[in-house]
Design an enzyme around this catalytic site. Structure first.
Site, PDB file in Angstrom:
ATOM      1  N   GLY A  69       0.807  -1.218   0.000  1.00  0.00           N
ATOM      2  CA  GLY A  69       0.000   0.000   0.000  1.00  0.00           C
ATOM      3  C   GLY A  69       0.838   1.265   0.000  1.00  0.00           C
ATOM      4  CB  ALA A 200      -2.661  -2.612   1.202  1.00  0.00           C
ATOM      5  CB  CYS A 332       2.927   2.715   9.951  1.00  0.00           C
ATOM      6  SG  CYS A 332       1.725   3.993   9.816  1.00  0.00           S
TER       7      CYS A 332
END
Ligand SMILES: Cc1ncc(COP(=O)(O)O)c(C=O)c1O
Length: 335
Positions: A69, A200, A332
């Site tokens: 992604g 993704a 993340c």
């Protein structure tokens, strides 16, 4: 056995996808080779691309397969920006994923981009009035508008149809990061009319490191990767096994535009989410639901809560010890 609730970070691979993936990994051959094994790999690759395209109403030729992604988002934002080098403004909402934030900030630091951060409301929803003003101020210098389709942390769904229609009025290309929305909300790119849209595989049960960028036939992007020109806007030997597994995951989770797969899946997720919220509310009455409280305005899989007086990281740790895998935010940005 942990109760895995962190599907916004990544979702487990269903057995059917895992089987397709491992079977495809046994196929030897570069999909660009013209011999038999190469053509067998090509068939797998294209079956995956076809299924991904069908899941968002795109033509297979409009699907650029990527290494995840983040790469799709980078290719869309940097590629559209570079292809429109004379227009320097990027319109971007204030609540975005780091793939977008870091890409636009990199363009501002190194390529002269000017960032117009569009405010969002208390639910995390883009203020369309502010977007309209930013577009109207000087449409001729806007390179692109980029936005999440749905927020991956609080689950708020963005008014993407209105956003796309506004930008179209000024002929400005739009990129949507649909990575959190994919497999949860119906996506029909042709109906929407955007230039680019990122996906993704691992959010819908496909492999990590496999993604796709929908690129409308009329859209032009400058590639990030230069080499053998195996795909429009992307070089590098193509991952046939990853594409095949992505395709099986896409068919299973979404099907084609209008197929019942997605509706049934979303309804099942919403039921589970509502049961979870009811349980939490009766056990912890002062827990506060973040994002849009209206189920129609949030992702069916999303339950994002704050617990007054409670530190998120400590709660995450205690829940982990008790066997529940949850997040306090985007994976993340964790740690
Ligand atoms: C909304 C959103 N955009 C981008 C990404 C990055 O995708 P990937 O982890 O496949 O690189 C993620 C997932 O982490 C996401 O949720």
């Amino acid at each position: 056995m942990a109760v895995y609730l962190d599907h916004a970070a990544t979702s487990p691979m269903p057995p059917q996808v895992l089987a397709a993936y491992t079977d495809a990994l046994r196929v030897v051959g570069n999909p660009s080779s013209i011999h038999g094994p190469g053509q067998a790999a090509r068939e797998l690759l294209e079956s995956g691309r076809d299924a991904v395209a069908a899941s968002i109403g795109a033509d297979p030729a409009e699907i650029v397969l990527t290494g995840g992604g983040t790469e799709a988002v980078n290719l869309a934002i940097k590629g559209l920006y570079w292809a429109r080098a004379r227009e320097q403004r990027i319109l971007v909402p204030e609540a975005e994923h780091h793939a977008t934030i870091d890409s636009v900030e990199w363009l501002a630091a190194h390529e002269g981009a000017m960032l117009d951060w569009i405010p969002v409301d208390d639910l995390g929803r883009i203020r369309l009035d502010a977007l309209k003003r930013a577009l109207a101020a000087n449409p001729g210098d806007v390179a692109l508008v980029t936005s999440l389709w749905a927020n991956n942390e609080v689950g708020t769904i963005q008014p993407v149809r209105e956003l796309a229609a506004l930008a179209a009025r000024y002929d400005v290309p739009v990129h949507l990061d649909a990575i959190a929305a994919y497999g949860q909300l119906p996506i029909d790119v042709h109906e929407l009319g955007v230039a680019a849209l990122s996906l993704a595989a691992h959010k819908i049960g496909g492999p990590v490191g496999v993604g796709a960028l929908y690129l409308a036939r009329t859209a032009t992007v400058e590639p990030l990767l230069h080499g053998g020109a195996q795909q429009r806007a992307r070089s590098g030997t193509q991952d046939a096994a990853g594409a095949a597994a992505f395709g099986v995951a896409a068919t299973r989770a979404v099907g084609g535009v209008g197929s019942p797969n997605l509706g049934e899946r979303a309804a099942r997720m919403a039921r589970v989410r509502d049961r979870l919220l009811d349980g939490i509310r009766s056990a912890v009455p002062d827990a506060v639901l973040r994002g849009d409280p209206d189920p129609a305005g949030r992702l069916p899989s999303n339950a994002h809560l704050t617990f007054p007086g409670c530190d998120g990281d400590s709660l995450l740790f205690l829940l982990d010890v008790a066997g529940f895998a949850v997040s306090t935010g985007s994976a993340c940005a964790a740690g």
